[in-house]
Write a protein that holds these residues in place. Structure first.
Motif, PDB file in Angstrom:
ATOM      1  N   ILE A 282       0.835  -1.203   0.000  1.00 26.64           N
ATOM      2  CA  ILE A 282       0.000   0.000   0.000  1.00 26.64           C
ATOM      3  C   ILE A 282       0.870   1.254   0.000  1.00 26.64           C
ATOM      4  CG2 ILE A 282      -1.689   1.306   1.351  1.00 26.64           C
ATOM      5  CD1 ILE A 282      -2.690  -1.460   2.401  1.00 26.64           C
ATOM      6  N   LEU A 283       1.901   1.260   0.839  1.00 24.12           N
ATOM      7  CA  LEU A 283       2.787   2.425   0.899  1.00 24.12           C
ATOM      8  C   LEU A 283       3.471   2.666  -0.444  1.00 24.12           C
ATOM      9  CD1 LEU A 283       4.438   1.779   4.383  1.00 24.12           C
ATOM     10  CD2 LEU A 283       2.687   3.485   3.848  1.00 24.12           C
ATOM     11  N   LYS A 284       3.799   1.593  -1.132  1.00 25.30           N
ATOM     12  CA  LYS A 284       4.456   1.726  -2.436  1.00 25.30           C
ATOM     13  C   LYS A 284       3.534   2.418  -3.424  1.00 25.30           C
ATOM     14  CE  LYS A 284       6.709  -0.986  -6.065  1.00 25.30           C
ATOM     15  NZ  LYS A 284       7.112  -2.353  -6.503  1.00 25.30           N
ATOM     16  N   ARG A 285       2.244   2.066  -3.385  1.00 25.15           N
ATOM     17  CA  ARG A 285       1.305   2.680  -4.328  1.00 25.15           C
ATOM     18  C   ARG A 285       1.209   4.186  -4.128  1.00 25.15           C
ATOM     19  NH1 ARG A 285      -2.257  -1.748  -3.039  1.00 25.15           N
ATOM     20  NH2 ARG A 285      -3.761  -0.354  -2.081  1.00 25.15           N
ATOM     21  N   TYR A 286       1.376   4.629  -2.873  1.00 31.18           N
ATOM     22  CA  TYR A 286       1.240   6.053  -2.585  1.00 31.18           C
ATOM     23  C   TYR A 286       2.591   6.759  -2.462  1.00 31.18           C
ATOM     24  CZ  TYR A 286      -3.651   5.014  -1.711  1.00 31.18           C
ATOM     25  OH  TYR A 286      -4.951   4.618  -1.847  1.00 31.18           O
ATOM     26  N   ASP A 287       3.668   6.004  -2.696  1.00 27.83           N
ATOM     27  CA  ASP A 287       5.011   6.571  -2.599  1.00 27.83           C
ATOM     28  C   ASP A 287       5.213   7.248  -1.243  1.00 27.83           C
ATOM     29  OD1 ASP A 287       7.522   6.905  -3.666  1.00 27.83           O
ATOM     30  OD2 ASP A 287       7.072   8.860  -4.523  1.00 27.83           O
ATOM     31  N   ALA A 288       4.751   6.577  -0.182  1.00 25.08           N
ATOM     32  CA  ALA A 288       4.781   7.161   1.158  1.00 25.08           C
ATOM     33  C   ALA A 288       5.820   6.447   2.025  1.00 25.08           C
ATOM     34  CB  ALA A 288       3.406   7.055   1.818  1.00 25.08           C
ATOM     35  N   PRO A 289       6.772   7.182   2.631  1.00 21.97           N
ATOM     36  CA  PRO A 289       7.733   6.562   3.546  1.00 21.97           C
ATOM     37  C   PRO A 289       7.091   6.315   4.899  1.00 21.97           C
ATOM     38  CG  PRO A 289       8.111   8.919   3.458  1.00 21.97           C
ATOM     39  CD  PRO A 289       7.000   8.626   2.473  1.00 21.97           C
ATOM     40  N   ALA A 290       7.668   5.404   5.681  1.00 27.05           N
ATOM     41  CA  ALA A 290       7.127   5.096   6.997  1.00 27.05           C
ATOM     42  C   ALA A 290       8.249   4.635   7.914  1.00 27.05           C
ATOM     43  CB  ALA A 290       6.045   4.033   6.906  1.00 27.05           C
ATOM     44  N   ILE A 291       7.956   4.623   9.213  1.00 28.04           N
ATOM     45  CA  ILE A 291       8.880   4.111  10.223  1.00 28.04           C
ATOM     46  C   ILE A 291       8.209   2.935  10.914  1.00 28.04           C
ATOM     47  CG2 ILE A 291      10.240   4.668  12.269  1.00 28.04           C
ATOM     48  CD1 ILE A 291      10.012   7.627  11.448  1.00 28.04           C
ATOM     49  N   PHE A 292       8.876   1.789  10.910  1.00 25.04           N
ATOM     50  CA  PHE A 292       8.346   0.569  11.521  1.00 25.04           C
ATOM     51  C   PHE A 292       9.087   0.315  12.830  1.00 25.04           C
ATOM     52  CE2 PHE A 292       7.078   0.277   7.186  1.00 25.04           C
ATOM     53  CZ  PHE A 292       5.933  -0.510   7.152  1.00 25.04           C
ATOM     54  N   PHE A 293       8.377   0.366  13.950  1.00 25.46           N
ATOM     55  CA  PHE A 293       8.959   0.083  15.258  1.00 25.46           C
ATOM     56  C   PHE A 293       8.754  -1.398  15.565  1.00 25.46           C
ATOM     57  CE2 PHE A 293       8.404   4.659  15.426  1.00 25.46           C
ATOM     58  CZ  PHE A 293       9.565   5.079  16.059  1.00 25.46           C
ATOM     59  N   HIS A 294       9.840  -2.164  15.461  1.00 24.03           N
ATOM     60  CA  HIS A 294       9.762  -3.617  15.582  1.00 24.03           C
ATOM     61  C   HIS A 294      10.002  -4.080  17.019  1.00 24.03           C
ATOM     62  CE1 HIS A 294       9.193  -4.075  11.440  1.00 24.03           C
ATOM     63  NE2 HIS A 294      10.429  -4.266  11.025  1.00 24.03           N
ATOM     64  N   LEU A 295       9.309  -5.147  17.368  1.00 26.56           N
ATOM     65  CA  LEU A 295       9.567  -5.838  18.634  1.00 26.56           C
ATOM     66  C   LEU A 295      10.694  -6.836  18.420  1.00 26.56           C
ATOM     67  CD1 LEU A 295       5.994  -6.637  19.986  1.00 26.56           C
ATOM     68  CD2 LEU A 295       7.605  -4.952  20.874  1.00 26.56           C
ATOM     69  N   GLY A 296      11.631  -6.863  19.374  1.00 25.15           N
ATOM     70  CA  GLY A 296      12.763  -7.767  19.243  1.00 25.15           C
ATOM     71  C   GLY A 296      12.356  -9.224  19.175  1.00 25.15           C
ATOM     72  N   ARG A 297      11.369  -9.617  19.970  1.00 23.96           N
ATOM     73  CA  ARG A 297      10.980 -11.027  20.002  1.00 23.96           C
ATOM     74  C   ARG A 297      10.398 -11.495  18.671  1.00 23.96           C
ATOM     75  NH1 ARG A 297       5.843 -10.142  24.099  1.00 23.96           N
ATOM     76  NH2 ARG A 297       4.392  -9.260  22.563  1.00 23.96           N
ATOM     77  N   ASN A 298       9.903 -10.538  17.850  1.00 15.64           N
ATOM     78  CA  ASN A 298       9.395 -10.907  16.530  1.00 15.64           C
ATOM     79  C   ASN A 298      10.510 -11.057  15.496  1.00 15.64           C
ATOM     80  OD1 ASN A 298       6.780 -10.887  17.448  1.00 15.64           O
ATOM     81  ND2 ASN A 298       6.324  -8.822  16.708  1.00 15.64           N
ATOM     82  N   LEU A 299      11.689 -10.569  15.852  1.00 12.30           N
ATOM     83  CA  LEU A 299      12.825 -10.646  14.931  1.00 12.30           C
ATOM     84  C   LEU A 299      13.697 -11.866  15.185  1.00 12.30           C
ATOM     85  CD1 LEU A 299      13.887  -6.886  15.000  1.00 12.30           C
ATOM     86  CD2 LEU A 299      12.788  -8.077  13.096  1.00 12.30           C
ATOM     87  N   GLY A 300      13.756 -12.318  16.424  1.00 15.46           N
ATOM     88  CA  GLY A 300      14.609 -13.464  16.748  1.00 15.46           C
ATOM     89  C   GLY A 300      14.931 -13.506  18.221  1.00 15.46           C
ATOM     90  N   THR A 301      16.085 -14.046  18.563  1.00 16.86           N
ATOM     91  CA  THR A 301      16.495 -14.180  19.956  1.00 16.86           C
ATOM     92  C   THR A 301      17.922 -13.658  20.122  1.00 16.86           C
ATOM     93  OG1 THR A 301      17.309 -16.429  19.555  1.00 16.86           O
ATOM     94  CG2 THR A 301      15.024 -16.191  20.331  1.00 16.86           C
ATOM     95  N   VAL A 302      18.268 -13.384  21.401  1.00 17.90           N
ATOM     96  CA  VAL A 302      19.619 -12.927  21.724  1.00 17.90           C
ATOM     97  C   VAL A 302      20.166 -13.835  22.829  1.00 17.90           C
ATOM     98  CG1 VAL A 302      21.039 -11.017  22.567  1.00 17.90           C
ATOM     99  CG2 VAL A 302      19.059 -10.555  21.103  1.00 17.90           C
ATOM    100  N   GLY A 303      21.322 -14.444  22.577  1.00 20.53           N
ATOM    101  CA  GLY A 303      21.913 -15.354  23.534  1.00 20.53           C
ATOM    102  C   GLY A 303      22.546 -14.641  24.702  1.00 20.53           C
ATOM    103  N   ALA A 304      22.984 -15.427  25.663  1.00 22.81           N
ATOM    104  CA  ALA A 304      23.632 -14.868  26.852  1.00 22.81           C
ATOM    105  C   ALA A 304      24.904 -14.118  26.499  1.00 22.81           C
ATOM    106  CB  ALA A 304      23.942 -15.992  27.845  1.00 22.81           C
ATOM    107  N   ASP A 305      25.506 -14.489  25.370  1.00 24.49           N
ATOM    108  CA  ASP A 305      26.719 -13.815  24.926  1.00 24.49           C
ATOM    109  C   ASP A 305      26.437 -12.528  24.157  1.00 24.49           C
ATOM    110  OD1 ASP A 305      25.561 -14.915  22.713  1.00 24.49           O
ATOM    111  OD2 ASP A 305      27.340 -16.025  22.039  1.00 24.49           O
TER     112      ASP A 305
END
Length: 923
Positions: A282-305
């Motif tokens: 939809i954004l492409k059709r309107y040539d509109a930029p946006a900012i996506f605030f992502h949750l870390g848990r939706n991206l993956g995991t982070v180890g103890a290291d």
């Protein structure tokens, strides 16, 4: 091409059956091959027999079969996909993507085999493959759609071939593509059902009053108990001395420093496996930029290291970056950070930063607190990590409001108040996907711009150039309606009224235009002529067919055309009521057995269709219209799609008679309408004709050449929507076979155009630049002003096509100087436009300038060597210029490309004649 005429079957059933047969056959072969005896026998055969490389034709056949197999599997896989459970649907979508890419690879492999245009064996093998694509008896119509992309590639490659055989391939491919377009149109509904990714859910809405709905919920829950159960979000109180206004963006970004009429689009809680991609589209059709605030848990995991391990949704985030948007930090778990200790807040932020960095994002030091809940400690902890808090000023409440329309209205109302702001959406909700286009449509229409954040400040996006959405939609070939329906009525032979001469011809001409030019399916057009056009039959067609919600859907259009007698009856109140007269109506009491305008209004309001147009080639008064149509805005099509339209155009007012002596056996009104629909009523050149444009062209034109004043208006219940005709791009190349209007019709066409031009020039300026207001009659005898649209800003290729189409119309009216200007304009917009070059050459040829004509025919051939007609025209031009040797060469190529053309026998006889001066061919 004439081979693609396989009988049509039910798409899903036919292809499912074909695929079952294909897979069953493969399974049987596999079962036999898996026996020990078969394996031993096969091994012995391989060892004893020499391995012969398959022929090129065999390789092409095998790869074509592989393409078709992928296509069929896609059809079966996606049929009824919406009825699956969410998990199954996601799995089906994933497999569908794999199949799609697999099919693309197979098309690439097939195209690679056919790429050598100079090799005779390749051309011969490709010729054999095209035979199969065109006429394989075991294939269905829609099977052949699998090869659309392949044929496009072949047409482009072989148009530059140096041999007649190669040029024939290009010609065949183009002809095949034309037939495939007809197949695609025939299966339009089925294909959309199978492959459409944005279809409505199959739930019948039973919308209760919102107050009743809330009352029922309040009997179950209370606000107080909910607050106790989940706890109150801790509000952030700025410390003493905190800055406000524009300076507030220095610490926390609230958008107060945004320029007027500028917004920032933000999306929280993703990435989502489906909805984020939908929003990107939809954004492409309107040539509109946006900012996506992502949750870390939706991206993956982070180890103890501290090392990040990306998960499945990481690919979605990468697509966000690839599309040019920003991705930023929304914490790891979406906890209430204001309730956490400093170390916990730091972990929430740093873990997500590690995952974002692993995605490959550039420096984006933005952070958004979940729920907006922060305190001084949490804010200071985030700032110590060099992160900048971005809040919002407009909350869409898409996380709570289940109604997309309500979400959109809320956002637009809040933006309208502040005239700027940061808008909060969530890319984890299907309803956000539905609401977002409505919001963007209106913001664009209202002149808002979109901004993003870069290098510590807001950056306003510059919209791409290239014309309004109407032109782009028409150029892309996107359909404006789900389906189209029509009722066509024409009556010459009345039982009791005087007979007419051209009404049936008028009705049939309109019917033909709707079907052949505007894509109305013949089975959706009901025609009633003469004795069939009784009152009962007309009302049955209106009420049983056009108001049937199962047949005519919300996104459809309906046109009703009536050619016959009309009547007007004055009521005791002094108000006029108009009637259309069926074939069986009496003269003395037609009010009881004719069909009144109020009856037509009721039918119109009962129709489910989005847009309805009544066009009546009869004269009467008395309808009770509302205002006329609206001006095309820069975002016209998108806005128009949301509004109901109920409109009518008539041939004249009360006490007037229809001029029944127009060109071609039509009435003056219908002939002018047909002229308008040929493209002349596209007053701003954007490729679509609205009913308002139609009226603005037809009304002054008819009044200028006949004693009748056409009327136009919207019926009660209309919401400002416009019935739209989408003009097809003209592909006709001018030649000696092109039909032209006779001298009288050409003069009349010129007179009509002059009248239209004069009316527009005399009209006062409208609000939009280059738009004007035209005064027309309404059906109650008064006057109404309608605004013509401003000229469209078109992309170069679209502008070239429009100029070429205009040139064709002018040529057919024998207006050669103007046609030359139009074709020249087309070539200025698109210097590689072979069709326009041919057409310009033929205008010179028609005016007795063969040398100049030949130069343009040669240019057309240089641009596209498969254009057979250009060779014929070139031969005629050389012949007229007494260049017989060159004419013979051009004719020989034409004969090779079009051996069944009517002129071939004459040309072959002349080519074979030893005396070229004798029996010279006649162009």
């Amino acid at each position: 091409m004439k081979h693609l005429h396989v009988p049509r079957h039910s798409l899903a059933a036919s292809l499912a059956a074909a695929l079952v047969l294909t897979l069953t056959g493969c399974q049987q072969k596999a079962d036999k091959a898996n026996t020990p005896q078969a394996a031993a026998s096969a091994a012995s055969a391989v060892a004893s027999a020499p391995v012969a490389a398959p022929s090129l034709a065999t390789q092409m056949r095998e790869r074509a079969d592989a393409v078709l197999a992928s296509h069929r599997q896609m059809i079966v896989l996606m049929s009824n996909e919406r009825s699956l459970k969410p998990a199954e649907r996601r799995a089906v979508g994933a497999v569908g993507q794999m199949l799609f890419h697999d099919m693309q690879e197979r098309i690439d492999a097939l195209a690679a085999l056919a790429a050598n245009t100079a090799d005779a064996k390749t051309v011969q093998a490709l010729d054999t493959l095209l035979d199969r694509i065109e006429s394989e008896p075991s294939w269905f119509d829609a099977d052949r759609l699998a090869f659309k992309e392949f044929l496009n590639r072949i047409a482009a490659q072989y148009a530059q071939a140096q041999s007649i055989a190669g040029l024939k391939i290009a010609k065949r491919a183009n002809e095949d593509l034309a037939v495939l377009a007809e197949v695609e149109q025939a299966y339009d509904r089925e294909l959309k059902d199978i492959f459409g990714r944005f279809a409505q859910r199959g739930i019948e809405l039973k919308r209760e009053k919102w107050a009743d709905y809330v009352a029922k919920l309040s009997a179950i829950y209370s606000r107080e108990q909910i607050m106790k159960d989940y706890g109150t979000i801790v509000p952030y109180t700025p410390p003493p001395g905190a800055k406000s206004g524009e300076e507030a963006d220095a610490r926390e970004i609230f958008g107060t420093s945004l320029p007027p009429k500028t917004v920032v689009l933000t999306f929280d809680d993703g990435p989502h496996a489906k909805y984020t991609d939908d929003i990107l589209d939809i954004l492409k059709r309107y040539d509109a930029p946006a900012i996506f605030f992502h949750l870390g848990r939706n991206l993956g995991t982070v180890g103890a290291d501290g090392k990040a391990k990306l998960g499945a949704n990481a690919a979605v985030a990468k697509r966000v970056l690839a599309a040019g948007h920003l991705i930023a930090n929304h914490s790891y778990t979406h906890s209430v950070l204001a309730k956490l200790g400093e170390e916990e807040v730091r972990a929430e932020a740093t873990n997500t930063e590690a995952l974002l960095d692993a995605e490959g994002r550039g420096p984006t030091p933005l952070f958004r607190f979940p729920y907006g809940a922060r305190n001084e400690s949490a804010l200071a902890t985030v700032e110590a990590l060099k992160l900048h808090s971005m809040m919002w000023t407009v909350d869409s409440l898409d996380w709570a409001d289940p109604v997309p329309k309500s979400i959109a209205e809320r956002v637009l109302a809040e933006v309208d108040k502040a005239q700027r702001g940061i808008i909060l959406f969530h890319d984890i909700q299907g309803r956000t996907v539905q609401a977002l286009p409505v919001v963007l449509d209106q913001l664009v229409a209202d002149g808002y711009r979109f901004a993003t954040w870069r290098d510590g400040h807001f950056v306003v996006s510059t919209p791409r150039q290239g014309g309004n959405d109407a032109a782009l939609a028409a150029a892309s070939g996107d359909s404006l309606y789900r389906d189209s329906h029509a009722l066509i009525i024409g009556i010459d032979q009345y039982a009791k009224w005087p007979g007419l001469h051209h009404a049936v011809k008028d009705a049939k001409s309109i019917q033909d235009a709707l079907v052949t030019r505007f894509g109305f399916k013949p089975e959706n057009v009901t025609a009633l002529f003469d004795g069939d056009a009784t009152r009962a039959n007309i009302l049955r067609a209106l009420n049983d067919k056009l108001t049937d919600a199962k047949r005519v859907k919300r996104d459809d259009r309906v046109m009703v055309f009536f050619a016959g007698h009309g009547g007007t009856r004055k009521l005791t109140s002094g108000r006029d009521v108009g009637y259309i007269i069926p074939v069986d109506a009496s003269i003395n009491d037609f009010s009881s057995d004719a069909i009144s305008m109020p009856q037509l209004q009721e039918v119109a309001e009962a129709m489910s269709a989005k847009h309805v147009l009544f066009m009546v080639d009869a004269c009467y008064s008395g309808l009770g219209l509302t205002r006329g149509g609206a001006v095309k805005s820069a975002n016209f099509l998108a806005d128009n799609a949301k509004r109901l339209g109920r409109q009518m155009i008539t041939a004249g007012g009360a006490d007037q008679q229809v001029a029944d002596d127009g060109p071609g056996g039509n009435s003056v009104f219908t002939w002018t309408v047909l002229q308008a629909l040929s493209g002349k009523a596209d007053l701003n050149g954007d490729g679509v004709i609205t009913s308002t444009e139609l009226a603005a062209y037809v009304a002054p034109s008819v009044s200028a050449i006949a004693r009748q004043t056409p009327a136009f208006g919207s019926l009660p219940g209309s919401q400002g929507g416009e019935f739209v005709f989408e003009l097809p791009a003209e592909r006709e190349g001018l030649s000696g076979e092109t039909r032209q209007l006779d001298a009288d019709a050409s003069k009349l066409a010129k007179k009509i155009d002059d009248a239209k031009t004069a009316a527009l020039q005399a009209a006062p300026a409208a609000k939009s630049a280059s738009a004007v207001q035209v005064t027309v009659k309404n059906l109650d005898g008064g006057e109404t002003k309608i605004s013509t649209p401003a000229s469209a800003d078109l992309p170069p290729r679209v502008a070239a096509q429009r100029a070429n189409d205009r040139g064709l119309l002018l040529y057919k009216e024998q207006r050669y100087d103007e046609a030359e200007q139009a074709f020249t304009e087309a070539l200025k917009w698109n210097p590689k436009f072979a069709l326009a070059a041919n057409n310009l050459g033929f205008v010179y040829f028609k005016r007795g300038k063969p040398v100049e004509a030949a130069r343009w025919f040669e240019k057309a051939i240089e641009m596209d060597g498969s254009r057979a007609l250009a060779y014929l025209n070139l031969g005629d031009a050389y012949l007229q210029a007494s260049e017989d040797a060159k004419a013979q060469q051009a004719y020989a190529t034409f004969v090779g490309l079009s051996p069944k053309h009517p002129r071939v026998a004459q040309l072959q006889a002349w080519i074979a004649s030893p005396d070229k001066k004798a029996n010279r061919p006649t162009p």
